[in-house]
Design an enzyme around this catalytic site. Structure first.
Site, PDB file in Angstrom:
ATOM      1  N   PHE A 179      69.056 119.198 -10.386  1.00  0.00           N
ATOM      2  CA  PHE A 179      68.833 118.596  -9.077  1.00  0.00           C
ATOM      3  C   PHE A 179      68.755 117.084  -9.209  1.00  0.00           C
ATOM      4  O   PHE A 179      68.504 116.544 -10.295  1.00  0.00           O
ATOM      5  CB  PHE A 179      67.549 119.142  -8.434  1.00  0.00           C
ATOM      6  N   CYS A 180      68.991 116.409  -8.086  1.00  0.00           N
ATOM      7  CA  CYS A 180      68.879 114.946  -8.008  1.00  0.00           C
ATOM      8  C   CYS A 180      68.532 114.580  -6.573  1.00  0.00           C
ATOM      9  O   CYS A 180      68.261 115.457  -5.752  1.00  0.00           O
ATOM     10  CB  CYS A 180      70.172 114.273  -8.469  1.00  0.00           C
ATOM     11  N   THR A 181      68.539 113.318  -6.236  1.00  0.00           N
ATOM     12  CA  THR A 181      68.057 112.880  -4.928  1.00  0.00           C
ATOM     13  C   THR A 181      68.871 113.456  -3.775  1.00  0.00           C
ATOM     14  O   THR A 181      68.343 114.084  -2.869  1.00  0.00           O
ATOM     15  CB  THR A 181      68.046 111.345  -4.840  1.00  0.00           C
ATOM     16  N   GLY A 183      72.257 114.913  -4.355  1.00  0.00           N
ATOM     17  CA  GLY A 183      73.248 115.872  -4.802  1.00  0.00           C
ATOM     18  C   GLY A 183      74.405 115.298  -5.593  1.00  0.00           C
ATOM     19  O   GLY A 183      75.083 116.019  -6.325  1.00  0.00           O
ATOM     20  N   ILE A 208      67.263 116.788  -3.438  1.00  0.00           N
ATOM     21  CA  ILE A 208      65.844 116.822  -3.073  1.00  0.00           C
ATOM     22  C   ILE A 208      65.645 116.518  -1.596  1.00  0.00           C
ATOM     23  O   ILE A 208      64.804 117.130  -0.929  1.00  0.00           O
ATOM     24  CB  ILE A 208      65.059 115.796  -3.927  1.00  0.00           C
TER      25      ILE A 208
END
Length: 250
Positions: A179-181, A183, A208
């Site tokens: 996951f990341c901020t 995508g 996120i």
């Protein structure tokens, strides 16, 4: 005045990206928008703020306007709000990559991991055979992350491939969820791992921000705040602004 903030990206073939910069700048300037947009051969990545009508007009132009000619028809898009303008100026930048990894084999237009909707994320990461990896920079992870996630300890996303080479093994780590901020980093990271022979790679669709927007706080496995690269600094559940005393530049 409240401002509407649009965070967006799409991996798409834009061989004429150098010719798109100035026309896009003119459109954004006419709409009195501020923020940053990156253009590269592989696509577009940006966060822009302005009035609600101006943001809506920009989105229409990106998706359906003559400038991109329908090539941004699958734009990953998230909206949030800001009490004050979160950007100081407008920047349109031409780059080699819209998110820098430095691996030519990592091409999300050819292969990418399995998208996981926020509603299904908790179940996936709770499985004991799932290795959950936060692909963001160390200072972002320090502000907040999912419970039990691995922190690669990187200063920039370009170091992710070194972390993967040293710490991840396709034979041992059979199911990876990242996951990341928003995508975009996970798209590159999943393409990189697939190119290296990892068979089962998942990533949180919309990142996120989409999770915090849609998953009730009472059901959330998120802990802390989510760093964003603008003057708001951090967002919480419901994408609400959180007052912070420090920040960092992208």
């Amino acid at each position: 005045m409240a401002y509407k903030v649009a965070a967006f990206y799409q991996f798409a073939a834009l061989p004429d990206f150098r010719e798109l910069g100035e026309p896009l700048r003119a459109i954004c300037a006419a709409l009195e928008l501020k923020g940053s947009v990156l253009l590269a051969h592989e696509g577009i990545n940006g966060t822009i703020a302005g009035s609600e009508d101006a943001i809506d007009e920009l989105v229409r132009e990106l998706r359906d306007g003559a400038l991109f000619g329908g090539r941004l028809d699958n734009l990953e898009l998230k909206f949030s709000a800001a009490a004050a303008m979160p950007f100081q100026r407008l920047k349109i930048r031409l780059k080699k990559e819209i998110v820098t990894l430095g691996d030519p084999a990592a091409d999300p237009t050819r292969q990418v991991g399995i998208y996981v909707d926020p509603a299904d994320w908790n179940t996936l990461i709770a499985a004991p055979d799932t290795l959950v990896i936060d692909t963001r920079n160390a200072f972002e992870v320090a502000m907040g992350t999912f419970a039990g996630a691995v922190d690669p300890g990187i200063r920039s996303f370009g170091q992710f491939k070194d972390f993967a080479a040293q710490q991840l093994d396709p034979a041992k780590h059979r199911r990876i969820a990242m996951f990341c901020t928003g995508g975009i980093r996970c798209e590159k990271a999943s393409a990189h791992l697939l190119a290296r022979g990892f068979a089962e790679v998942y990533h949180l669709k919309g990142g996120i921000l989409r999770y915090l927007e849609g998953v009730p706080e009472t059901e959330s496995r998120w802990r802390g705040e989510c760093f964003v690269f603008d003057d708001r600094v951090a967002l919480g559940h419901g994408l609400r602004e959180r007052a912070m005393e420090h920040g960092s530049d992208e």
